[in-house]
Enzyme design. Structure first.
Site, PDB file in Angstrom:
ATOM      1  N   SER A   1      50.429  59.163  12.583  1.00 60.03           N
ATOM      2  CA  SER A   1      51.074  60.058  11.629  1.00 60.03           C
ATOM      3  C   SER A   1      51.924  61.053  12.399  1.00 60.03           C
ATOM      4  CB  SER A   1      50.005  60.785  10.817  1.00 60.03           C
ATOM      5  OG  SER A   1      50.524  61.986  10.303  1.00 60.03           O
TER       6      SER A   1
ATOM      7  N   LYS B   1      45.362  60.448  13.102  1.00 57.26           N
ATOM      8  CA  LYS B   1      45.481  59.295  12.200  1.00 57.26           C
ATOM      9  C   LYS B   1      45.776  57.980  12.917  1.00 57.26           C
ATOM     10  CE  LYS B   1      45.639  59.031   8.236  1.00 57.26           C
ATOM     11  NZ  LYS B   1      46.701  59.331   7.280  1.00 57.26           N
TER      12      LYS B   1
ATOM     13  N   GLU C   1      49.411  47.417   4.879  1.00 58.26           N
ATOM     14  CA  GLU C   1      49.963  48.100   3.701  1.00 58.26           C
ATOM     15  C   GLU C   1      51.337  47.538   3.348  1.00 58.26           C
ATOM     16  OE1 GLU C   1      49.777  52.424   3.985  1.00 58.26           O
ATOM     17  OE2 GLU C   1      47.923  52.246   5.098  1.00 58.26           O
TER      18      GLU C   1
END
Ligand code: ARG
Length: 462
Positions: free
Chosen positions: A283, A289, A296
């Site tokens: 991130s 993260k 996804e």
């Protein structure tokens, strides 16, 4: 817009005014069907060869055409020839360039052929190539899954229903489930390939030709298994495009479900699955993260392929027979689907190869979980208690365990016997996850032995 320098279009002679430039730009498909140039040239070479064999054009003319087409292909490949929208479509780009290269003989290539059967032929060749490409990628996916199933054949994890822990199983069983699903996807493509591999060449505009075309010969030259039986159908059919996109939509649906498991299992809450750094992203604001972006994106791209399916179905709905220009719009959804599905299969497989199961955590979690409750019910059935009663008794035991903060193996025999006097020491043997998994007797079940058999069967049927 000015029409002064406009090239003559293939069909222009009957008109007294040049085609409006905005209308031409709007109707041009060069920016999309440029992708079909190899198929188009392949089809034209077969057609010219057949024309010469039948004496419709001379051998010399066919030779010039074939050499010229090979030269055009090289120019397109190298970028020396850049298709322009003014040429209307890739078929015209190639024909115009051929004319520049070889002169008058180029005009003979289209004897007995319309762009309608030409584009149908190109599409079938494209479908065949992409069916083979996807089939290869599915095969690679399946062998990665077999490797995973083998690696984790004796690792125990939870199987889920309703996303609730249901029963323990071999983790290999999970991977083999995907193996089966992708096997069906390959089967659908193989089935479609049979229908796709039929030549529409020779149907001309829709009615056939007065020239003595040898349609069987051009089909043979293109490696088709047969020839159309109805010339209207040959130019009007886009079922194959629909079937292809639909098969890809199912592949993407499988990948999307698989993605969902990867995303969930790699979260801190589950922490079942590790993903190599090479296939995860971070991130820009939260330094801790690690995201499963590839999964996804595959899940997200599924939407495009579903959209493409809706697109082509809607294009074809209500079209009168035979060819209509609407059908040119089949290319964007077709090409986008083939690319999206191929790319998704490829990257997803490589990502899966670079994941691992957190075996320690799975062992701890499955050791004394309530998901062993089905074992208790089946234990009682083996003691001749009707399953419905066994289920009811076990439900009460589960409620007791939750209420008293106990795991099923930590409940004493005296306590078990307050629920049914059928219980004896043997119950504790059944309350071990590996005993639970390996007591499954039915074929294709989640036991270590069954998974081994599934893997062996899959490997030997290759
Ligand atoms: N570009 C057209 C297509 O892809 C070629 C066929 C044109 N035929 C016609 N009758 N206008 O469908």
């Amino acid at each position: 817009m000015s029409n002064s320098n406009q090239k003559e279009l293939l069909w222009q002679s009957r008109f007294s005014q040049p085609f409006d430039q905005e209308a031409l730009k709007f109707s041009s498909s060069v920016h999309v069907d440029g992708l079909l140039y190899r198929e188009d040239i392949q089809g034209s070479i077969a057609h010219a060869t057949m024309l010469a064999e039948e004496g419709i054009i001379s051998t010399e003319e066919a030779g010039q055409i074939v050499d010229g087409l090979n030269a055009v292909e090289k120019e397109l490949e190298s970028g020396a020839l850049v298709p322009v929208w003014e040429d209307e479509d890739i078929h015209t780009v190639i024909e115009n360039r051929l004319k520049e290269l070889i002169g008058a003989a180029a005009g003979k290539l289209h004897s007995g052929r319309s762009r309608n059967d030409q584009v149908a032929t190109d599409t079938r060749l494209y479908l065949r190539r992409n069916i083979d490409r996807l089939t290869g990628l599915i095969g690679q996916m399946q062998s990665t899954l077999l490797d995973k199933a083998e690696r984790y054949g004796t690792t125990i994890m939870f199987g889920y229903t309703h996303l609730q822990r249901a029963q323990p199983m071999s983790a290999g069983h999970y991977y083999m489930a995907w193996h089966s699903m992708f096997g069906r996807d390959a089967g659908r493509l193989a089935d479609l390939r049979k229908r796709a591999n039929i030549s529409p060449l020779g149907a001309a505009a829709f009615a056939g030709s007065t020239l003595p075309l040898n349609t069987a010969r051009s089909a043979e030259l293109l490696g088709f298994d047969g020839v159309f039986s109805n010339s209207i159908d040959a130019v009007s059919d886009r079922d194959l495009v629909i079937e292809f996109i639909s098969s890809c939509a199912t592949i993407m649906m499988h990948l999307s479900r698989f993605s969902e498991d990867v995303i969930l299992w790699s979260s801190a809450e589950f922490n079942y699955l590790g993903i190599s750094d090479a296939f995860a992203t971070g991130s820009s604001i939260m330094p801790q993260k690690k995201n499963a972006d590839i999964a996804e994106l595959v899940r997200g791209k599924t939407g495009r392929v579903y959209g493409n399916l809706m697109n082509i179905l809607t294009i074809m709905k209500g079209l009168p027979l035979s060819y209509n220009r609407d059908m040119q719009e089949d290319k964007p959804p077709l090409f986008d689907t083939a690319e999206t599905t191929a790319q998704s299969l490829s990257i997803f497989r490589r990502m899966i190869e670079n994941t691992w199961l957190n075996e320690e955590r799975l062992a701890t979690l499955t050791a004394d979980d309530l998901s062993l409750a089905t074992e208790i019910a089946e234990y009682l059935v083996k003691k001749h208690i009707p399953f419905r009663d066994a289920h009811r008794i076990t439900g009460k035991i589960v409620a007791y365990a939750i209420e008293n903060g106990k795991s099923l193996p930590s409940i004493s025999l005296d306590e078990y016997r307050t629920f049914s006097d059928a219980f004896d020491e043997g119950i504790y043997d059944d309350l071990k996850p590996d005993a639970s998994v390996n007591s499954k007797k039915t074929a294709g079940s989640c036991s270590f032995r069954s998974v081994k058999e599934q893997i062996e069967k899959a490997r030997s049927s290759k």
